[in-house]
Scaffold this motif. Structure first.
Motif, PDB file in Angstrom:
ATOM      1  N   ALA A  55       0.777  -1.263  -0.209  1.00 53.40           N
ATOM      2  CA  ALA A  55       0.005  -0.106   0.014  1.00 53.40           C
ATOM      3  C   ALA A  55       0.828   1.354  -0.044  1.00 53.40           C
ATOM      4  N   ARG A  56       1.997   1.352   0.794  1.00 55.33           N
ATOM      5  CA  ARG A  56       2.852   2.490   0.650  1.00 55.33           C
ATOM      6  C   ARG A  56       3.577   2.636  -0.411  1.00 55.33           C
ATOM      7  N   GLN A  57       3.991   1.356  -1.257  1.00 52.71           N
ATOM      8  CA  GLN A  57       4.595   1.423  -2.364  1.00 52.71           C
ATOM      9  C   GLN A  57       3.571   2.095  -3.337  1.00 52.71           C
ATOM     10  N   ALA A  58       2.402   1.729  -3.499  1.00 55.59           N
ATOM     11  CA  ALA A  58       1.281   2.299  -4.525  1.00 55.59           C
ATOM     12  C   ALA A  58       1.048   3.824  -4.198  1.00 55.59           C
ATOM     13  N   GLN A  59       1.446   4.244  -3.053  1.00 54.15           N
ATOM     14  CA  GLN A  59       1.334   5.670  -2.887  1.00 54.15           C
ATOM     15  C   GLN A  59       2.450   6.713  -3.533  1.00 54.15           C
ATOM     16  N   ILE A  60       3.725   6.017  -3.953  1.00 55.49           N
ATOM     17  CA  ILE A  60       4.659   6.577  -4.345  1.00 55.49           C
ATOM     18  C   ILE A  60       4.506   7.290  -5.820  1.00 55.49           C
ATOM     19  N   PRO A  61       4.381   8.414  -6.085  1.00 55.39           N
ATOM     20  CA  PRO A  61       4.010   9.023  -7.288  1.00 55.39           C
ATOM     21  C   PRO A  61       5.217   8.734  -8.366  1.00 55.39           C
ATOM     22  N   HIS A  62       4.689   8.517  -9.561  1.00 55.49           N
ATOM     23  CA  HIS A  62       5.411   8.195 -10.783  1.00 55.49           C
ATOM     24  C   HIS A  62       5.315   9.259 -11.705  1.00 55.49           C
ATOM     25  N   TYR A  63       6.355   9.979 -12.188  1.00 59.16           N
ATOM     26  CA  TYR A  63       6.418  11.027 -13.110  1.00 59.16           C
ATOM     27  C   TYR A  63       6.961  10.665 -14.630  1.00 59.16           C
ATOM     28  N   GLU A  64       6.425  11.342 -15.565  1.00 55.14           N
ATOM     29  CA  GLU A  64       7.012  11.292 -16.954  1.00 55.14           C
ATOM     30  C   GLU A  64       8.055  12.510 -16.991  1.00 55.14           C
ATOM     31  N   TYR A  65       8.969  12.537 -17.292  1.00 60.73           N
ATOM     32  CA  TYR A  65      10.031  13.695 -17.196  1.00 60.73           C
ATOM     33  C   TYR A  65       9.834  14.402 -18.629  1.00 60.73           C
ATOM     34  N   LEU A  90      10.752  18.566  -1.245  1.00 61.27           N
ATOM     35  CA  LEU A  90       9.606  18.190  -1.726  1.00 61.27           C
ATOM     36  C   LEU A  90       8.525  18.443  -0.692  1.00 61.27           C
ATOM     37  N   ALA A  91       8.635  18.170   0.371  1.00 63.47           N
ATOM     38  CA  ALA A  91       7.844  18.609   1.774  1.00 63.47           C
ATOM     39  C   ALA A  91       6.950  20.038   1.989  1.00 63.47           C
ATOM     40  N   GLU A 151       4.486   9.778   8.059  1.00 62.39           N
ATOM     41  CA  GLU A 151       3.383   8.955   7.423  1.00 62.39           C
ATOM     42  C   GLU A 151       3.533   9.405   6.014  1.00 62.39           C
ATOM     43  N   HIS A 152       4.312  10.321   5.607  1.00 62.10           N
ATOM     44  CA  HIS A 152       4.142  10.646   3.946  1.00 62.10           C
ATOM     45  C   HIS A 152       5.743  10.961   3.471  1.00 62.10           C
ATOM     46  N   GLY A 153       6.727  10.510   4.286  1.00 53.84           N
ATOM     47  CA  GLY A 153       7.999  10.880   3.862  1.00 53.84           C
ATOM     48  C   GLY A 153       8.248   9.837   2.518  1.00 53.84           C
ATOM     49  N   HIS A 154       7.724   8.622   2.650  1.00 53.36           N
ATOM     50  CA  HIS A 154       8.007   7.591   1.480  1.00 53.36           C
ATOM     51  C   HIS A 154       7.571   8.212  -0.032  1.00 53.36           C
ATOM     52  N   CYS A 155       6.611   9.187   0.366  1.00 54.89           N
ATOM     53  CA  CYS A 155       6.095   9.732  -1.101  1.00 54.89           C
ATOM     54  C   CYS A 155       6.798  10.917  -1.727  1.00 54.89           C
TER      55      CYS A 155
END
Length: 235
Positions: A67-77, A182-183, A228-232
């Motif tokens: 679930a935590r892994q799914a919260q990590i954003p992915h970007y197109e550069y 980023l935070a 709680e949000h650092g992994h993102c």
């Protein structure tokens, strides 16, 4: 660690790892999967049984990790895409020249001498921008707080680390993970307060936390946000 073998039980892949240093059985969730670590002279069957006895806990932990892994954003550069900075999403624009690269007027500006840069080239350029801007911001905040507290600071640096947001050396140097920028800015201020306070207290004693609170009254909420949000905070 040595003598590792791969097994599966109720859908859980795991490795049985013997260790000459280990005195009791343990279960570790690593980036490469589940490991059941056992003493060197322990029978393999004991390791398998230990996993079976803890299978429900392991499955819960794996679900939480997924679930935590799914919260990590992915970007197109690519230019026009939005990327985080101090809790806001800013558009990535092409800078006219290397001298105009920076974070200004609500945008991230990256220069590329390629007419049509690849995603990897843009990612590298963006990361260099982040590191440069984060170093300037964190140095400014650190120097200001150090002066307010009457402390001594030898250096400020940034790097990308896997598990630590900041570090204070015995020589009075502060090292930050540039991803912290980023935070939201209050979270950045908490981390600066935390690391600068270590210049006086090289521990997590009551006196240390009292100093943190004196310069960052909301530190508990901000610390919780980071847990709680650092992994993102990825880019």
């Amino acid at each position: 660690m040595h003598d590792a073998a791969q097994f599966i039980f109720e859908g859980v892949d795991y490795r049985l790892v013997r260790s000459s240093r280990r005195k009791r059985l343990g279960i570790i969730l690593t980036a490469n999967g589940v490991e059941v670590r056992i003493p060197a002279r322990c029978a393999a069957q004991q390791g398998h049984q230990f996993l079976r006895e803890n299978i429900h806990w392991i499955q819960q932990q794996l679900c939480r990790a997924a679930a935590r892994q799914a919260q990590i954003p992915h970007y197109e550069y690519c230019f026009g895409q939005h990327f985080p900075w101090l809790g806001e999403k800013l558009p990535l624009l092409r800078a006219e020249n290397s001298g105009s690269s920076g974070i200004m007027e609500g945008a991230l500006s990256v220069y590329s001498h390629y007419r049509d840069p690849s995603q990897a080239q843009l990612r590298n350029g963006l990361h260099q921008l982040y590191q440069r801007e984060a170093l300037a911001l964190l140095r400014q905040k650190s120097v200001r707080l150090v002066a307010d507290l009457g402390l001594k600071l030898s250096a400020v640096g940034v790097r990308r680390t896997k598990s630590k947001w900041g570090h204070c050396t015995s020589g009075g140097a502060l090292q930050y993970n540039w991803l912290i920028c980023l935070a939201p800015e209050p979270v950045v201020d908490y981390l600066v307060a935390h690391e600068v306070s270590h210049l006086r207290h090289h521990n997590h004693s009551r006196e240390f936390w009292q100093l943190v609170q004196s310069v960052c009254p909301d530190y508990q909420c901000l610390r919780r946000w980071l847990r709680e949000h650092g992994h993102c905070l990825q880019v």
